[in-house]
Write a protein that holds these residues in place. Sequence first.
Motif, PDB file in Angstrom:
ATOM      1  N   LEU A  35       0.863  -1.180   0.000  1.00  0.00           N
ATOM      2  CA  LEU A  35       0.000   0.000   0.000  1.00  0.00           C
ATOM      3  C   LEU A  35       0.896   1.225   0.000  1.00  0.00           C
ATOM      4  CD1 LEU A  35      -2.672  -1.118   2.649  1.00  0.00           C
ATOM      5  CD2 LEU A  35      -2.717  -1.419   0.163  1.00  0.00           C
ATOM      6  N   ASP A  36       0.812   2.032  -1.044  1.00  0.00           N
ATOM      7  CA  ASP A  36       1.766   3.118  -1.257  1.00  0.00           C
ATOM      8  C   ASP A  36       1.218   4.462  -0.789  1.00  0.00           C
ATOM      9  OD1 ASP A  36       3.821   4.707  -2.071  1.00  0.00           O
ATOM     10  OD2 ASP A  36       3.358   4.587  -4.213  1.00  0.00           O
ATOM     11  N   PHE A  37       1.869   5.035   0.227  1.00  0.00           N
ATOM     12  CA  PHE A  37       1.513   6.366   0.726  1.00  0.00           C
ATOM     13  C   PHE A  37       2.696   7.328   0.576  1.00  0.00           C
ATOM     14  CE2 PHE A  37      -1.645   3.661   2.419  1.00  0.00           C
ATOM     15  CZ  PHE A  37      -2.760   4.443   2.669  1.00  0.00           C
ATOM     16  N   GLY A  38       3.636   6.939  -0.291  1.00  0.00           N
ATOM     17  CA  GLY A  38       4.848   7.719  -0.426  1.00  0.00           C
ATOM     18  C   GLY A  38       4.752   8.869  -1.406  1.00  0.00           C
ATOM     19  N   GLY A  39       3.946   8.743  -2.448  1.00  0.00           N
ATOM     20  CA  GLY A  39       3.903   9.753  -3.501  1.00  0.00           C
ATOM     21  C   GLY A  39       2.873  10.826  -3.253  1.00  0.00           C
ATOM     22  N   TRP A 344      11.186  -0.370   8.274  1.00  0.00           N
ATOM     23  CA  TRP A 344      10.512  -1.415   9.061  1.00  0.00           C
ATOM     24  C   TRP A 344       9.049  -1.542   8.661  1.00  0.00           C
ATOM     25  CZ3 TRP A 344       6.438  -0.442  12.481  1.00  0.00           C
ATOM     26  CH2 TRP A 344       6.008  -1.531  13.244  1.00  0.00           C
ATOM     27  N   LEU A 345       8.362  -0.425   8.490  1.00  0.00           N
ATOM     28  CA  LEU A 345       6.935  -0.464   8.164  1.00  0.00           C
ATOM     29  C   LEU A 345       6.699  -1.084   6.798  1.00  0.00           C
ATOM     30  CD1 LEU A 345       4.160   0.393   9.316  1.00  0.00           C
ATOM     31  CD2 LEU A 345       4.401   2.519   8.016  1.00  0.00           C
ATOM     32  N   LEU A 346       7.562  -0.763   5.838  1.00  0.00           N
ATOM     33  CA  LEU A 346       7.418  -1.332   4.496  1.00  0.00           C
ATOM     34  C   LEU A 346       7.633  -2.840   4.529  1.00  0.00           C
ATOM     35  CD1 LEU A 346       7.043  -0.952   1.442  1.00  0.00           C
ATOM     36  CD2 LEU A 346       9.496  -0.461   1.290  1.00  0.00           C
ATOM     37  N   ASN A 347       8.670  -3.283   5.224  1.00  0.00           N
ATOM     38  CA  ASN A 347       8.987  -4.712   5.260  1.00  0.00           C
ATOM     39  C   ASN A 347       8.040  -5.510   6.146  1.00  0.00           C
ATOM     40  OD1 ASN A 347      11.170  -4.408   3.534  1.00  0.00           O
ATOM     41  ND2 ASN A 347      12.619  -4.043   5.199  1.00  0.00           N
ATOM     42  N   THR A 348       7.539  -4.867   7.199  1.00  0.00           N
ATOM     43  CA  THR A 348       6.683  -5.580   8.154  1.00  0.00           C
ATOM     44  C   THR A 348       5.217  -5.581   7.749  1.00  0.00           C
ATOM     45  OG1 THR A 348       8.187  -4.960   9.949  1.00  0.00           O
ATOM     46  CG2 THR A 348       5.982  -5.713  10.579  1.00  0.00           C
ATOM     47  N   ALA A 349       4.720  -4.390   7.360  1.00  0.00           N
ATOM     48  CA  ALA A 349       3.283  -4.247   7.110  1.00  0.00           C
ATOM     49  C   ALA A 349       2.941  -4.000   5.651  1.00  0.00           C
ATOM     50  CB  ALA A 349       2.738  -3.099   7.963  1.00  0.00           C
ATOM     51  N   GLY A 350       3.948  -3.824   4.809  1.00  0.00           N
ATOM     52  CA  GLY A 350       3.665  -3.568   3.399  1.00  0.00           C
ATOM     53  C   GLY A 350       3.044  -2.201   3.175  1.00  0.00           C
ATOM     54  N   VAL A 351       3.415  -1.212   3.996  1.00  0.00           N
ATOM     55  CA  VAL A 351       2.916   0.155   3.854  1.00  0.00           C
ATOM     56  C   VAL A 351       4.103   1.074   3.591  1.00  0.00           C
ATOM     57  CG1 VAL A 351       1.695   2.068   4.941  1.00  0.00           C
ATOM     58  CG2 VAL A 351       0.955  -0.294   5.365  1.00  0.00           C
ATOM     59  N   ALA A 352       4.073   1.794   2.478  1.00  0.00           N
ATOM     60  CA  ALA A 352       5.170   2.677   2.100  1.00  0.00           C
ATOM     61  C   ALA A 352       4.857   4.107   2.511  1.00  0.00           C
ATOM     62  CB  ALA A 352       5.403   2.619   0.594  1.00  0.00           C
ATOM     63  N   VAL A 353       5.740   4.692   3.321  1.00  0.00           N
ATOM     64  CA  VAL A 353       5.630   6.091   3.738  1.00  0.00           C
ATOM     65  C   VAL A 353       6.987   6.748   3.490  1.00  0.00           C
ATOM     66  CG1 VAL A 353       3.886   5.552   5.479  1.00  0.00           C
ATOM     67  CG2 VAL A 353       6.307   5.632   6.138  1.00  0.00           C
ATOM     68  N   THR A 354       7.037   8.074   3.578  1.00  0.00           N
ATOM     69  CA  THR A 354       8.283   8.795   3.353  1.00  0.00           C
ATOM     70  C   THR A 354       8.854   9.249   4.687  1.00  0.00           C
ATOM     71  OG1 THR A 354       7.372   9.636   1.269  1.00  0.00           O
ATOM     72  CG2 THR A 354       9.387  10.666   2.081  1.00  0.00           C
ATOM     73  N   VAL A 367       6.947  10.962   9.799  1.00  0.00           N
ATOM     74  CA  VAL A 367       6.829  10.365   8.466  1.00  0.00           C
ATOM     75  C   VAL A 367       5.698  11.066   7.736  1.00  0.00           C
ATOM     76  CG1 VAL A 367       7.769   8.090   9.062  1.00  0.00           C
ATOM     77  CG2 VAL A 367       5.304   8.519   9.301  1.00  0.00           C
ATOM     78  N   ARG A 368       5.836  11.151   6.421  1.00  0.00           N
ATOM     79  CA  ARG A 368       4.778  11.744   5.596  1.00  0.00           C
ATOM     80  C   ARG A 368       3.969  10.644   4.941  1.00  0.00           C
ATOM     81  NH1 ARG A 368       5.538  14.669  -0.185  1.00  0.00           N
ATOM     82  NH2 ARG A 368       5.391  12.457  -0.747  1.00  0.00           N
ATOM     83  N   LEU A 369       2.649  10.777   5.046  1.00  0.00           N
ATOM     84  CA  LEU A 369       1.742   9.864   4.348  1.00  0.00           C
ATOM     85  C   LEU A 369       0.854  10.690   3.423  1.00  0.00           C
ATOM     86  CD1 LEU A 369       1.989   8.797   7.550  1.00  0.00           C
ATOM     87  CD2 LEU A 369       0.563   6.955   6.624  1.00  0.00           C
ATOM     88  N   SER A 370       0.805  10.306   2.175  1.00  0.00           N
ATOM     89  CA  SER A 370      -0.088  10.964   1.230  1.00  0.00           C
ATOM     90  C   SER A 370      -1.471  10.336   1.324  1.00  0.00           C
ATOM     91  CB  SER A 370       0.448  10.807  -0.193  1.00  0.00           C
ATOM     92  OG  SER A 370      -0.527  11.178  -1.145  1.00  0.00           O
ATOM     93  N   PHE A 371      -2.516  11.187   1.362  1.00  0.00           N
ATOM     94  CA  PHE A 371      -3.873  10.634   1.311  1.00  0.00           C
ATOM     95  C   PHE A 371      -4.508  10.841  -0.065  1.00  0.00           C
ATOM     96  CE2 PHE A 371      -3.985  14.681   3.669  1.00  0.00           C
ATOM     97  CZ  PHE A 371      -4.901  15.442   2.949  1.00  0.00           C
TER      98      PHE A 371
END
Length: 399
Positions: A35-39, A344-354, A367-371
Amino acid sequence: MSVNLSSRVYSIQRSATYEILDRVRFLKSEGNDILDFGGGEPNFSTPENICNKAIEYILDGDTHYTPSRGKKELLDSISKKLFEENQVQVNPDKEVIVTPSAKHALFITLMAALDSDDEIIIPTPSWVSYQEMARMVGAVPVSLPLSQSNKFKITLDGLEEKYSEKTKAILINNPNNPMGKMLTEKEIDDIISFSVDKNIILIVDEIYEKVIYDDHQHFSVAAFPGAIERTITINGFSKAYAMTGWRLGYVVGPEAMISEILKIQQHTVGCAGSFVQQAGIEALNGDQTKIHEMLEEYQARRKLIVEGLNEIPGIKCDYPDGALYVFANIEGVQIGNSAEFSHWLLNTAGVAVTPGIAFGEGGEGYVRLSFATSRDVISQALERIRLAIEALQSGGVYS
Protein backbone atom coordinates in the motif's frame (compact mmCIF):
# COMPACT_ATOMS: atom_id res chain seq x y z
CA MET A 1 38.23 2.79 -16.71
CA SER A 2 35.92 5.19 -14.88
CA VAL A 3 35.05 8.64 -16.17
CA ASN A 4 34.38 11.43 -13.70
CA LEU A 5 31.29 13.54 -14.10
CA SER A 6 30.79 17.05 -12.73
CA SER A 7 31.33 17.71 -9.03
CA ARG A 8 27.89 19.31 -9.13
CA VAL A 9 26.08 16.06 -9.90
CA TYR A 10 27.99 14.16 -7.22
CA SER A 11 26.91 16.74 -4.64
CA ILE A 12 23.19 16.08 -5.01
CA GLN A 13 21.07 13.29 -3.59
CA ARG A 14 18.52 11.12 -5.34
CA SER A 15 14.87 12.09 -4.82
CA ALA A 16 13.62 10.28 -1.72
CA THR A 17 10.07 10.20 -3.05
CA TYR A 18 11.12 8.68 -6.37
CA GLU A 19 13.35 6.19 -4.57
CA ILE A 20 10.34 5.01 -2.59
CA LEU A 21 8.18 4.93 -5.72
CA ASP A 22 10.75 2.82 -7.55
CA ARG A 23 11.09 0.48 -4.56
CA VAL A 24 7.31 0.07 -4.31
CA ARG A 25 7.01 -0.71 -8.02
CA PHE A 26 9.78 -3.31 -7.73
CA LEU A 27 8.16 -4.98 -4.73
CA LYS A 28 4.79 -5.04 -6.48
CA SER A 29 6.39 -6.57 -9.58
CA GLU A 30 7.67 -9.34 -7.32
CA GLY A 31 4.10 -10.05 -6.22
CA ASN A 32 4.17 -8.24 -2.88
CA ASP A 33 1.01 -6.56 -1.57
CA ILE A 34 2.14 -2.98 -0.97
CA LEU A 35 0.00 0.00 0.00
CA ASP A 36 1.77 3.12 -1.26
CA PHE A 37 1.51 6.37 0.73
CA GLY A 38 4.85 7.72 -0.43
CA GLY A 39 3.90 9.75 -3.50
CA GLY A 40 1.95 12.95 -4.00
CA GLU A 41 -0.02 12.10 -7.09
CA PRO A 42 -3.83 12.49 -7.10
CA ASN A 43 -5.50 9.16 -7.86
CA PHE A 44 -8.27 10.91 -9.81
CA SER A 45 -8.38 11.01 -13.58
CA THR A 46 -7.89 14.37 -15.25
CA PRO A 47 -11.39 15.87 -15.76
CA GLU A 48 -12.93 14.77 -19.06
CA ASN A 49 -13.45 18.28 -20.43
CA ILE A 50 -9.71 18.95 -20.12
CA CYS A 51 -8.78 15.69 -21.84
CA ASN A 52 -11.27 16.27 -24.65
CA LYS A 53 -9.90 19.73 -25.33
CA ALA A 54 -6.37 18.39 -25.72
CA ILE A 55 -7.55 15.58 -28.01
CA GLU A 56 -9.46 18.07 -30.14
CA TYR A 57 -6.34 20.16 -30.69
CA ILE A 58 -4.14 17.13 -31.35
CA LEU A 59 -6.51 15.99 -34.08
CA ASP A 60 -6.55 19.51 -35.49
CA GLY A 61 -2.77 19.36 -35.87
CA ASP A 62 -1.80 21.57 -32.95
CA THR A 63 1.37 19.55 -32.31
CA HIS A 64 4.15 22.03 -33.03
CA TYR A 65 6.23 24.64 -31.26
CA THR A 66 4.57 27.57 -29.55
CA PRO A 67 6.12 30.87 -28.48
CA SER A 68 8.61 30.20 -25.70
CA ARG A 69 6.56 32.25 -23.23
CA GLY A 70 3.47 30.20 -24.03
CA LYS A 71 0.30 30.61 -26.04
CA LYS A 72 -1.27 34.03 -25.80
CA GLU A 73 -4.64 32.65 -24.68
CA LEU A 74 -3.06 30.69 -21.83
CA LEU A 75 -0.94 33.65 -20.72
CA ASP A 76 -4.07 35.79 -20.66
CA SER A 77 -5.98 33.10 -18.74
CA ILE A 78 -3.24 32.83 -16.12
CA SER A 79 -3.17 36.61 -15.75
CA LYS A 80 -6.96 36.69 -15.34
CA LYS A 81 -6.84 33.91 -12.77
CA LEU A 82 -4.13 35.68 -10.75
CA PHE A 83 -6.10 38.93 -10.70
CA GLU A 84 -9.45 37.39 -9.77
CA GLU A 85 -8.32 34.67 -7.35
CA ASN A 86 -5.04 35.96 -5.93
CA GLN A 87 -5.38 39.75 -6.21
CA VAL A 88 -2.09 39.81 -8.13
CA GLN A 89 -1.97 41.97 -11.25
CA VAL A 90 0.58 41.02 -13.92
CA ASN A 91 1.21 41.79 -17.58
CA PRO A 92 0.54 38.49 -19.40
CA ASP A 93 2.91 39.39 -22.23
CA LYS A 94 5.89 40.31 -20.07
CA GLU A 95 5.54 38.83 -16.59
CA VAL A 96 4.44 35.21 -17.16
CA ILE A 97 6.13 32.14 -18.67
CA VAL A 98 4.33 28.84 -19.26
CA THR A 99 6.61 25.90 -18.46
CA PRO A 100 6.57 22.11 -18.81
CA SER A 101 5.80 21.58 -15.09
CA ALA A 102 6.03 23.74 -12.00
CA LYS A 103 9.21 21.82 -11.23
CA HIS A 104 10.85 23.21 -14.37
CA ALA A 105 9.54 26.67 -13.52
CA LEU A 106 11.30 26.44 -10.17
CA PHE A 107 14.53 25.14 -11.67
CA ILE A 108 14.88 27.87 -14.29
CA THR A 109 14.03 30.44 -11.62
CA LEU A 110 16.83 29.20 -9.38
CA MET A 111 19.18 29.04 -12.36
CA ALA A 112 18.45 32.69 -13.14
CA ALA A 113 18.43 33.95 -9.55
CA LEU A 114 21.48 32.31 -7.99
CA ASP A 115 25.20 32.45 -8.67
CA SER A 116 27.77 29.96 -7.48
CA ASP A 117 28.09 30.05 -3.68
CA ASP A 118 25.03 32.29 -3.24
CA GLU A 119 22.95 31.18 -0.28
CA ILE A 120 19.21 30.54 -0.35
CA ILE A 121 17.24 30.15 2.88
CA ILE A 122 14.80 27.23 2.81
CA PRO A 123 12.49 26.67 5.81
CA THR A 124 12.38 22.95 6.59
CA PRO A 125 10.74 20.46 6.59
CA SER A 126 10.40 21.19 2.87
CA TRP A 127 9.89 19.37 -0.42
CA VAL A 128 12.81 17.06 -1.16
CA SER A 129 13.87 18.75 -4.42
CA TYR A 130 14.33 22.31 -3.13
CA GLN A 131 17.77 21.86 -1.61
CA GLU A 132 19.00 19.59 -4.39
CA MET A 133 17.90 22.04 -7.08
CA ALA A 134 19.81 24.80 -5.29
CA ARG A 135 22.90 22.59 -5.29
CA MET A 136 22.42 21.85 -9.01
CA VAL A 137 22.84 25.51 -9.86
CA GLY A 138 25.89 25.81 -7.61
CA ALA A 139 24.18 27.63 -4.77
CA VAL A 140 24.22 26.77 -1.07
CA PRO A 141 20.88 25.81 0.54
CA VAL A 142 20.63 27.06 4.12
CA SER A 143 18.04 25.19 6.17
CA LEU A 144 15.80 27.08 8.56
CA PRO A 145 14.49 24.23 10.75
CA LEU A 146 10.95 24.83 12.00
CA SER A 147 9.60 23.35 15.21
CA GLN A 148 6.30 21.89 16.25
CA SER A 149 6.73 23.75 19.55
CA ASN A 150 5.59 26.94 17.80
CA LYS A 151 3.42 25.17 15.21
CA PHE A 152 6.18 25.24 12.57
CA LYS A 153 5.84 29.00 12.13
CA ILE A 154 8.41 31.08 10.25
CA THR A 155 9.63 33.95 12.44
CA LEU A 156 11.63 37.08 11.77
CA ASP A 157 14.16 36.00 14.40
CA GLY A 158 14.60 32.65 12.67
CA LEU A 159 15.19 34.30 9.30
CA GLU A 160 17.66 36.78 10.79
CA GLU A 161 19.59 33.93 12.37
CA LYS A 162 20.13 32.26 8.97
CA TYR A 163 21.01 35.42 7.07
CA SER A 164 24.54 36.13 5.87
CA GLU A 165 26.15 38.48 3.36
CA LYS A 166 25.85 35.64 0.81
CA THR A 167 22.07 35.30 1.20
CA LYS A 168 20.45 35.95 -2.19
CA ALA A 169 16.96 34.50 -1.85
CA ILE A 170 14.42 32.73 0.32
CA LEU A 171 12.24 29.86 -0.94
CA ILE A 172 8.78 29.32 0.57
CA ASN A 173 6.14 26.66 -0.12
CA ASN A 174 2.54 27.65 0.68
CA PRO A 175 0.72 25.38 1.53
CA ASN A 176 3.74 23.41 2.64
CA ASN A 177 4.76 19.94 1.55
CA PRO A 178 5.19 17.79 3.69
CA MET A 179 3.34 19.39 6.63
CA GLY A 180 0.31 20.87 4.87
CA LYS A 181 0.82 24.09 6.85
CA MET A 182 -0.36 27.41 5.42
CA LEU A 183 1.32 30.74 6.05
CA THR A 184 -0.48 33.21 8.28
CA GLU A 185 -0.68 36.89 7.36
CA LYS A 186 1.78 37.64 10.17
CA GLU A 187 4.30 35.19 8.77
CA ILE A 188 3.96 36.66 5.29
CA ASP A 189 4.42 40.18 6.64
CA ASP A 190 7.59 39.08 8.44
CA ILE A 191 8.96 37.29 5.36
CA ILE A 192 8.35 40.34 3.17
CA SER A 193 9.83 42.69 5.75
CA PHE A 194 12.93 40.50 5.94
CA SER A 195 13.24 40.30 2.14
CA VAL A 196 12.90 44.05 1.71
CA ASP A 197 15.32 44.85 4.53
CA LYS A 198 17.97 42.50 3.14
CA ASN A 199 17.14 43.23 -0.52
CA ILE A 200 16.79 39.56 -1.45
CA ILE A 201 14.58 37.64 -3.87
CA LEU A 202 11.46 35.91 -2.57
CA ILE A 203 10.51 32.69 -4.40
CA VAL A 204 7.11 31.24 -3.54
CA ASP A 205 5.81 27.82 -4.63
CA GLU A 206 2.00 27.84 -4.58
CA ILE A 207 1.32 24.52 -6.33
CA TYR A 208 -1.13 23.40 -3.59
CA GLU A 209 -3.05 26.69 -3.36
CA LYS A 210 -6.40 25.14 -4.37
CA VAL A 211 -6.06 22.11 -2.10
CA ILE A 212 -7.04 23.68 1.24
CA TYR A 213 -9.45 22.64 3.96
CA ASP A 214 -12.00 23.90 6.46
CA ASP A 215 -12.01 27.68 6.78
CA HIS A 216 -8.35 28.16 5.92
CA GLN A 217 -7.57 30.88 3.41
CA HIS A 218 -4.68 30.93 0.98
CA PHE A 219 -2.78 34.22 0.72
CA SER A 220 -0.54 34.86 -2.28
CA VAL A 221 2.63 36.53 -1.07
CA ALA A 222 2.89 38.71 -4.20
CA ALA A 223 -0.44 40.37 -3.30
CA PHE A 224 0.98 41.92 -0.11
CA PRO A 225 2.37 45.46 -0.05
CA GLY A 226 6.05 45.66 -0.94
CA ALA A 227 6.24 42.11 -2.27
CA ILE A 228 5.45 42.10 -5.98
CA GLU A 229 8.65 43.81 -7.15
CA ARG A 230 10.84 41.08 -5.64
CA THR A 231 8.56 38.01 -5.65
CA ILE A 232 8.66 35.15 -8.15
CA THR A 233 5.62 32.87 -7.91
CA ILE A 234 5.67 29.24 -9.08
CA ASN A 235 2.46 27.36 -9.83
CA GLY A 236 0.99 24.68 -12.05
CA PHE A 237 -1.84 22.32 -12.87
CA SER A 238 -0.68 18.96 -11.47
CA LYS A 239 -2.31 18.93 -8.04
CA ALA A 240 -5.50 20.97 -8.41
CA TYR A 241 -6.55 19.43 -11.74
CA ALA A 242 -5.03 15.93 -11.39
CA MET A 243 -2.74 16.70 -14.33
CA THR A 244 0.56 15.33 -13.03
CA GLY A 245 1.43 13.56 -16.28
CA TRP A 246 0.66 16.57 -18.46
CA ARG A 247 3.66 18.52 -17.10
CA LEU A 248 2.31 22.05 -17.17
CA GLY A 249 3.23 24.95 -14.91
CA TYR A 250 4.08 28.63 -14.94
CA VAL A 251 6.32 31.23 -13.36
CA VAL A 252 5.24 34.79 -12.64
CA GLY A 253 7.29 37.79 -11.56
CA PRO A 254 8.62 41.25 -12.37
CA GLU A 255 9.43 41.82 -16.05
CA ALA A 256 13.13 42.38 -15.37
CA MET A 257 13.38 38.92 -13.77
CA ILE A 258 11.05 37.06 -16.11
CA SER A 259 12.86 38.31 -19.22
CA GLU A 260 16.07 36.72 -17.92
CA ILE A 261 14.36 33.49 -16.85
CA LEU A 262 12.93 33.25 -20.37
CA LYS A 263 16.45 32.85 -21.79
CA ILE A 264 16.89 29.64 -19.84
CA GLN A 265 13.51 28.35 -21.01
CA GLN A 266 14.50 29.06 -24.61
CA HIS A 267 17.85 27.25 -24.34
CA THR A 268 16.52 24.20 -22.47
CA VAL A 269 13.00 23.00 -23.31
CA GLY A 270 12.04 25.81 -25.69
CA CYS A 271 8.36 25.77 -24.78
CA ALA A 272 5.65 23.72 -23.12
CA GLY A 273 3.66 21.26 -25.22
CA SER A 274 1.22 22.93 -27.62
CA PHE A 275 -1.88 20.80 -27.00
CA VAL A 276 -1.00 20.55 -23.30
CA GLN A 277 -1.30 24.33 -23.14
CA GLN A 278 -4.79 24.04 -24.64
CA ALA A 279 -5.65 21.65 -21.83
CA GLY A 280 -4.42 24.30 -19.39
CA ILE A 281 -6.68 26.92 -20.97
CA GLU A 282 -9.65 24.60 -20.52
CA ALA A 283 -8.62 23.81 -16.94
CA LEU A 284 -8.65 27.49 -15.97
CA ASN A 285 -11.70 28.57 -17.95
CA GLY A 286 -13.85 25.42 -18.12
CA ASP A 287 -16.22 23.67 -15.72
CA GLN A 288 -14.74 23.52 -12.19
CA THR A 289 -17.23 20.98 -10.79
CA LYS A 290 -14.79 18.08 -10.74
CA ILE A 291 -12.22 20.17 -8.90
CA HIS A 292 -14.68 20.86 -6.08
CA GLU A 293 -15.65 17.17 -5.99
CA MET A 294 -12.01 16.13 -5.65
CA LEU A 295 -11.51 18.59 -2.80
CA GLU A 296 -14.55 17.22 -0.94
CA GLU A 297 -13.14 13.73 -1.24
CA TYR A 298 -9.71 14.85 -0.03
CA GLN A 299 -11.39 16.40 2.99
CA ALA A 300 -13.03 13.08 3.87
CA ARG A 301 -9.76 11.19 3.43
CA ARG A 302 -7.92 13.74 5.56
CA LYS A 303 -10.37 13.17 8.42
CA LEU A 304 -10.13 9.40 8.09
CA ILE A 305 -6.33 9.22 8.11
CA VAL A 306 -5.78 11.77 10.91
CA GLU A 307 -8.33 10.18 13.22
CA GLY A 308 -7.04 6.71 12.42
CA LEU A 309 -3.38 7.55 13.04
CA ASN A 310 -4.17 9.22 16.36
CA GLU A 311 -5.79 5.99 17.55
CA ILE A 312 -2.53 4.07 17.03
CA PRO A 313 -0.26 3.89 20.11
CA GLY A 314 2.88 6.02 19.71
CA ILE A 315 1.64 8.14 16.79
CA LYS A 316 0.43 11.73 16.92
CA CYS A 317 -0.92 13.56 13.90
CA ASP A 318 -2.28 17.08 13.41
CA TYR A 319 -4.78 18.07 10.73
CA PRO A 320 -3.03 19.69 7.74
CA ASP A 321 -4.36 23.06 6.56
CA GLY A 322 -3.86 22.10 2.92
CA ALA A 323 -2.02 19.88 0.40
CA LEU A 324 -2.30 16.08 0.16
CA TYR A 325 -0.29 14.87 3.14
CA VAL A 326 -0.23 14.28 6.85
CA PHE A 327 3.02 14.64 8.76
CA ALA A 328 2.77 12.14 11.60
CA ASN A 329 4.96 12.18 14.69
CA ILE A 330 6.30 8.65 15.32
CA GLU A 331 8.64 9.36 18.23
CA GLY A 332 6.39 7.38 20.57
CA VAL A 333 6.87 4.19 18.55
CA GLN A 334 10.56 3.90 19.55
CA ILE A 335 11.92 2.07 16.55
CA GLY A 336 14.95 4.13 15.55
CA ASN A 337 14.90 7.18 13.30
CA SER A 338 12.33 8.02 10.63
CA ALA A 339 14.25 6.20 7.89
CA GLU A 340 14.51 3.04 9.99
CA PHE A 341 10.81 3.27 10.89
CA SER A 342 9.82 3.66 7.22
CA HIS A 343 11.99 0.68 6.24
CA TRP A 344 10.51 -1.41 9.06
CA LEU A 345 6.93 -0.46 8.16
CA LEU A 346 7.42 -1.33 4.50
CA ASN A 347 8.99 -4.71 5.26
CA THR A 348 6.68 -5.58 8.15
CA ALA A 349 3.28 -4.25 7.11
CA GLY A 350 3.66 -3.57 3.40
CA VAL A 351 2.92 0.15 3.85
CA ALA A 352 5.17 2.68 2.10
CA VAL A 353 5.63 6.09 3.74
CA THR A 354 8.28 8.80 3.35
CA PRO A 355 10.72 9.34 6.26
CA GLY A 356 10.61 12.84 7.68
CA ILE A 357 14.39 13.26 7.44
CA ALA A 358 14.02 13.27 3.64
CA PHE A 359 12.46 16.74 3.99
CA GLY A 360 15.46 18.22 5.77
CA GLU A 361 16.19 19.45 9.25
CA GLY A 362 13.10 19.54 11.40
CA GLY A 363 11.68 16.44 9.71
CA GLU A 364 13.27 13.81 11.91
CA GLY A 365 10.79 12.04 14.17
CA TYR A 366 8.04 12.22 11.53
CA VAL A 367 6.83 10.36 8.47
CA ARG A 368 4.78 11.74 5.60
CA LEU A 369 1.74 9.86 4.35
CA SER A 370 -0.09 10.96 1.23
CA PHE A 371 -3.87 10.63 1.31
CA ALA A 372 -4.14 10.96 -2.47
CA THR A 373 -5.55 7.45 -2.55
CA SER A 374 -8.92 5.83 -1.85
CA ARG A 375 -10.57 5.67 1.56
CA ASP A 376 -10.57 1.89 1.33
CA VAL A 377 -6.79 1.79 0.88
CA ILE A 378 -6.36 4.30 3.75
CA SER A 379 -8.46 2.07 6.04
CA GLN A 380 -6.43 -0.99 5.09
CA ALA A 381 -3.17 0.81 5.75
CA LEU A 382 -4.31 2.11 9.13
CA GLU A 383 -5.22 -1.40 10.20
CA ARG A 384 -1.86 -2.77 9.05
CA ILE A 385 0.06 -0.01 10.84
CA ARG A 386 -1.95 -0.52 14.02
CA LEU A 387 -1.41 -4.28 14.07
CA ALA A 388 2.32 -3.96 13.32
CA ILE A 389 2.94 -1.42 16.08
CA GLU A 390 0.80 -3.28 18.62
CA ALA A 391 2.73 -6.48 17.85
CA LEU A 392 6.02 -4.60 18.22
CA GLN A 393 5.06 -3.08 21.57
CA SER A 394 3.78 -6.39 22.95
CA GLY A 395 6.85 -8.31 21.81
CA GLY A 396 4.81 -10.37 19.39
CA VAL A 397 4.99 -10.86 15.62
CA TYR A 398 2.88 -9.00 13.09
CA SER A 399 0.70 -11.21 10.96
